[in-house]
Scaffold this motif. Structure first.
Motif, PDB file in Angstrom:
ATOM      1  N   MET A   1       0.840  -1.193   0.000  1.00  0.00           N
ATOM      2  CA  MET A   1       0.000   0.000   0.000  1.00  0.00           C
ATOM      3  C   MET A   1       0.881   1.250   0.000  1.00  0.00           C
ATOM      4  N   THR A   2       0.390   2.321  -0.593  1.00  0.00           N
ATOM      5  CA  THR A   2       1.135   3.558  -0.658  1.00  0.00           C
ATOM      6  C   THR A   2       0.398   4.643   0.098  1.00  0.00           C
ATOM      7  N   ALA A   3       1.085   5.702   0.391  1.00  0.00           N
ATOM      8  CA  ALA A   3       0.475   6.799   1.137  1.00  0.00           C
ATOM      9  C   ALA A   3      -0.668   7.395   0.333  1.00  0.00           C
ATOM     10  N   SER A   4      -1.724   7.804   1.023  1.00  0.00           N
ATOM     11  CA  SER A   4      -2.884   8.364   0.341  1.00  0.00           C
ATOM     12  C   SER A   4      -3.178   9.748   0.884  1.00  0.00           C
ATOM     13  N   ARG A   5      -4.113  10.428   0.250  1.00  0.00           N
ATOM     14  CA  ARG A   5      -4.496  11.758   0.684  1.00  0.00           C
ATOM     15  C   ARG A   5      -5.109  11.704   2.080  1.00  0.00           C
ATOM     16  N   LYS A   6      -5.253  12.861   2.696  1.00  0.00           N
ATOM     17  CA  LYS A   6      -5.744  12.948   4.065  1.00  0.00           C
ATOM     18  C   LYS A   6      -7.127  12.334   4.184  1.00  0.00           C
ATOM     19  N   THR A   7      -7.995  12.639   3.234  1.00  0.00           N
ATOM     20  CA  THR A   7      -9.324  12.039   3.232  1.00  0.00           C
ATOM     21  C   THR A   7      -9.333  10.866   2.266  1.00  0.00           C
ATOM     22  N   PRO A   8      -9.399   9.628   2.764  1.00  0.00           N
ATOM     23  CA  PRO A   8      -9.371   8.478   1.863  1.00  0.00           C
ATOM     24  C   PRO A   8     -10.581   8.467   0.931  1.00  0.00           C
ATOM     25  N   ARG A   9     -10.323   8.219  -0.324  1.00  0.00           N
ATOM     26  CA  ARG A   9     -11.400   8.131  -1.316  1.00  0.00           C
ATOM     27  C   ARG A   9     -11.728   6.660  -1.519  1.00  0.00           C
ATOM     28  N   ILE A  10     -12.960   6.288  -1.217  1.00  0.00           N
ATOM     29  CA  ILE A  10     -13.398   4.898  -1.316  1.00  0.00           C
ATOM     30  C   ILE A  10     -14.439   4.761  -2.416  1.00  0.00           C
ATOM     31  N   LEU A  11     -14.182   3.838  -3.323  1.00  0.00           N
ATOM     32  CA  LEU A  11     -15.145   3.510  -4.378  1.00  0.00           C
ATOM     33  C   LEU A  11     -15.816   2.188  -3.999  1.00  0.00           C
ATOM     34  N   ILE A  12     -17.138   2.217  -3.847  1.00  0.00           N
ATOM     35  CA  ILE A  12     -17.928   1.010  -3.605  1.00  0.00           C
ATOM     36  C   ILE A  12     -18.548   0.589  -4.930  1.00  0.00           C
ATOM     37  N   ILE A  13     -18.215  -0.602  -5.383  1.00  0.00           N
ATOM     38  CA  ILE A  13     -18.785  -1.085  -6.635  1.00  0.00           C
ATOM     39  C   ILE A  13     -19.940  -2.017  -6.316  1.00  0.00           C
ATOM     40  N   GLY A  14     -21.142  -1.579  -6.672  1.00  0.00           N
ATOM     41  CA  GLY A  14     -22.356  -2.331  -6.385  1.00  0.00           C
ATOM     42  C   GLY A  14     -23.165  -1.667  -5.285  1.00  0.00           C
ATOM     43  N   SER A  15     -24.481  -1.560  -5.515  1.00  0.00           N
ATOM     44  CA  SER A  15     -25.364  -0.936  -4.520  1.00  0.00           C
ATOM     45  C   SER A  15     -26.481  -1.893  -4.121  1.00  0.00           C
ATOM     46  N   GLY A  16     -26.175  -3.197  -4.193  1.00  0.00           N
ATOM     47  CA  GLY A  16     -27.154  -4.203  -3.786  1.00  0.00           C
ATOM     48  C   GLY A  16     -27.177  -4.391  -2.292  1.00  0.00           C
ATOM     49  N   VAL A  17     -27.516  -5.595  -1.856  1.00  0.00           N
ATOM     50  CA  VAL A  17     -27.677  -5.859  -0.430  1.00  0.00           C
ATOM     51  C   VAL A  17     -26.404  -5.533   0.339  1.00  0.00           C
ATOM     52  N   LEU A  18     -25.285  -6.114  -0.061  1.00  0.00           N
ATOM     53  CA  LEU A  18     -24.046  -5.903   0.677  1.00  0.00           C
ATOM     54  C   LEU A  18     -23.482  -4.507   0.471  1.00  0.00           C
ATOM     55  N   GLY A  19     -23.382  -4.077  -0.786  1.00  0.00           N
ATOM     56  CA  GLY A  19     -22.847  -2.750  -1.046  1.00  0.00           C
ATOM     57  C   GLY A  19     -23.646  -1.653  -0.359  1.00  0.00           C
ATOM     58  N   GLY A  20     -24.974  -1.794  -0.369  1.00  0.00           N
ATOM     59  CA  GLY A  20     -25.825  -0.805   0.289  1.00  0.00           C
ATOM     60  C   GLY A  20     -25.644  -0.790   1.792  1.00  0.00           C
ATOM     61  N   ASP A  21     -25.536  -1.983   2.393  1.00  0.00           N
ATOM     62  CA  ASP A  21     -25.349  -2.049   3.846  1.00  0.00           C
ATOM     63  C   ASP A  21     -23.997  -1.467   4.263  1.00  0.00           C
ATOM     64  N   VAL A  22     -22.953  -1.738   3.484  1.00  0.00           N
ATOM     65  CA  VAL A  22     -21.640  -1.175   3.787  1.00  0.00           C
ATOM     66  C   VAL A  22     -21.682   0.346   3.669  1.00  0.00           C
ATOM     67  N   LEU A  23     -22.361   0.847   2.660  1.00  0.00           N
ATOM     68  CA  LEU A  23     -22.523   2.296   2.522  1.00  0.00           C
ATOM     69  C   LEU A  23     -23.190   2.873   3.755  1.00  0.00           C
ATOM     70  N   ASP A  24     -24.240   2.220   4.247  1.00  0.00           N
ATOM     71  CA  ASP A  24     -24.899   2.680   5.473  1.00  0.00           C
ATOM     72  C   ASP A  24     -23.912   2.808   6.628  1.00  0.00           C
ATOM     73  N   PHE A  25     -23.148   1.734   6.850  1.00  0.00           N
ATOM     74  CA  PHE A  25     -22.215   1.735   7.978  1.00  0.00           C
ATOM     75  C   PHE A  25     -21.140   2.808   7.825  1.00  0.00           C
ATOM     76  N   LEU A  26     -20.633   2.993   6.630  1.00  0.00           N
ATOM     77  CA  LEU A  26     -19.600   4.009   6.420  1.00  0.00           C
ATOM     78  C   LEU A  26     -20.145   5.412   6.669  1.00  0.00           C
ATOM     79  N   LEU A  27     -21.358   5.672   6.175  1.00  0.00           N
ATOM     80  CA  LEU A  27     -21.941   7.006   6.356  1.00  0.00           C
ATOM     81  C   LEU A  27     -22.277   7.285   7.817  1.00  0.00           C
ATOM     82  N   GLN A  28     -22.610   6.259   8.552  1.00  0.00           N
ATOM     83  CA  GLN A  28     -22.981   6.440   9.949  1.00  0.00           C
ATOM     84  C   GLN A  28     -21.782   6.414  10.894  1.00  0.00           C
ATOM     85  N   SER A  29     -20.608   6.085  10.369  1.00  0.00           N
ATOM     86  CA  SER A  29     -19.434   5.905  11.224  1.00  0.00           C
ATOM     87  C   SER A  29     -18.834   7.203  11.734  1.00  0.00           C
ATOM     88  N   GLY A  30     -19.126   8.299  11.044  1.00  0.00           N
ATOM     89  CA  GLY A  30     -18.522   9.565  11.441  1.00  0.00           C
ATOM     90  C   GLY A  30     -17.100   9.737  10.940  1.00  0.00           C
TER      91      GLY A  30
END
Length: 387
Positions: A1-30
């Motif tokens: 892994m290499t150094a990244s910007r201060k705010t990590p940019r995450i690409l979620i591929i897929g918005s189905g059951v799993l992708g949607g649930d992970v999006l929920d958790f990430l948005l609610q994590s603060g």
């Protein structure tokens, strides 16, 4: 892994059951992430993204999420979009065959087909992530790819082509909370005092929490209490596993998908922070099966307890994968199914599980999807989703 910007940019591929649930958790994590959802069906993705934003706003968060059109079957276009977005982390939640599809069959038909075990569907899990990894290489992207599509086997097969994702999610990680709770109960400790190092393939990680047994599948488990290793003689694994499937049994199936989504979120947090956190996950470094993994600023390291070598841990997973219908993953990426699983697939849906190389996965996936759809039609089901 290499150094990244201060705010990590995450690409979620897929918005189905799993992708949607992970999006929920990430948005609610603060946590401070720049999030993008990539999907073929933009209207469907928009609805799911807005649902996640509504929920997060109810909890006091005001997140922004971008949506990007993305068709993994188009490698060149995917590479162009990755080059433009420049994600630090890519979470792949896309597959041609979600695990729950065959559960929609009539009960007896499902039970019969399920006896072939999860490994027989590997070609359908391999297609999209293989194309994604080709796009990542074409774009010369340094993004860390976290794969949710049967990583216990797919990651190892793709390693032969230099296309292995960095790590997977779920599977072994899903069994960890139950083991910690059961160990805390048996040792009369708070769960926060319990830590474990667990090595096992997908089969054992879903079978044991349901039945309380391993069916003879090999594994390694080291338990720690307040940082000190608990002697093996002090905790009977047979009793421990019976508590996981008994006192600490949880909701399974789609209703229990939050366990997989939360394990994925924990992995994404660890990859984003790179603070040396230890998380369990399958398929790290192109290895078969599941391991405890230390995620450090310089990369991934299998975290081995005293008395266990990496070669021994790999051997455990290679032997354990046979219980999931996988005879072997060869050095050239060829996947071989066990004869027992192959026989079931031939007799039930007329599909021949002959060995195949990574570059043959699309042809095999197409045939497998066709055979499954034909089988469903014979059962009177005309709308079984197989892709």
């Amino acid at each position: 892994m290499t150094a990244s910007r201060k705010t990590p940019r995450i690409l979620i591929i897929g918005s189905g059951v799993l992708g949607g649930d992970v999006l929920d958790f990430l948005l609610q994590s603060g946590r401070d992430y720049a999030l993008t959802v990539g999907a073929r069906r933009l209207e469907t993705a928009l609805l799911r993204v807005n649902l996640a934003r509504y929920t997060a706003m109810n909890l006091g968060r005001e997140p922004q999420v971008d949506i990007m059109p993305l068709d993994l079957m188009n490698i060149e276009q995917t590479a162009e979009r990755l080059d433009k977005l420049k994600p630090d982390i890519i979470f792949n939640a896309a597959t041609l065959h979600s695990w729950w599809v065959i559960t929609k069959l009539p009960s007896e038909a499902y039970k019969c087909l399920d006896m072939a075990r999860g490994g027989v569907w590997t070609p359908m899990h391999q297609v999209l992530v293989r194309r994604l990894m080709k796009a990542v290489r074409l774009a010369d992207s340094p993004a860390v790819v976290v794969n949710a599509s049967y990583p216990d086997v797919v990651n190892a097969s793709l390693a032969a082509e230099g296309l292995a994702p960095a790590v997977g999610i779920g599977n072994i990680a899903n069994a960890v909370p139950g083991i910690r709770l059961a160990a805390a109960y048996m040792l009369r400790r708070d769960p926060a005092a319990i830590d474990i190092r667990f090595f096992a393939h997908h089969y054992l990680s879903y079978r044991m929490p349901s039945t309380g047994g391993t069916d003879g599948a090999p594994y390694h488990l080291t338990i720690y209490a307040d940082g000190a290793e608990v002697p093996a003689a002090e905790i009977d694994h047979t009793i421990l596993f019976s508590h996981v499937a008994g006192r600490f049994r949880r909701v399974k199936g789609l209703a229990g998908q939050s366990v997989t989504a939360s394990s994925a979120t924990a992995m994404l947090h660890a990859v984003a922070s790179r603070s040396g956190q230890i998380v369990h996950g399958p398929g790290p470094l192109g290895l078969v099966g599941g391991y405890p993994i230390r995620v450090s600023p310089t990369g991934f390291l299998v975290d081995l307890p005293a008395g266990l070598t990496l070669d021994e841990a790999i051997d455990i997973n290679r032997r354990c994968q046979r219980y999931d219908g996988i005879e072997s993953v060869d050095d050239d990426g060829t996947i071989r199914m066990t004869e027992a699983s192959s026989k079931i697939m031939r007799e039930v849906i007329g599909y021949d599980c002959r060995p195949y190389r990574p570059e043959e996965c699309e042809e095999r996936a197409e045939e497998l999807a066709s055979r499954l759809a034909e089988y469903a039609r014979r059962l009177g089901i005309s709308d079984l989703v197989v892709a």
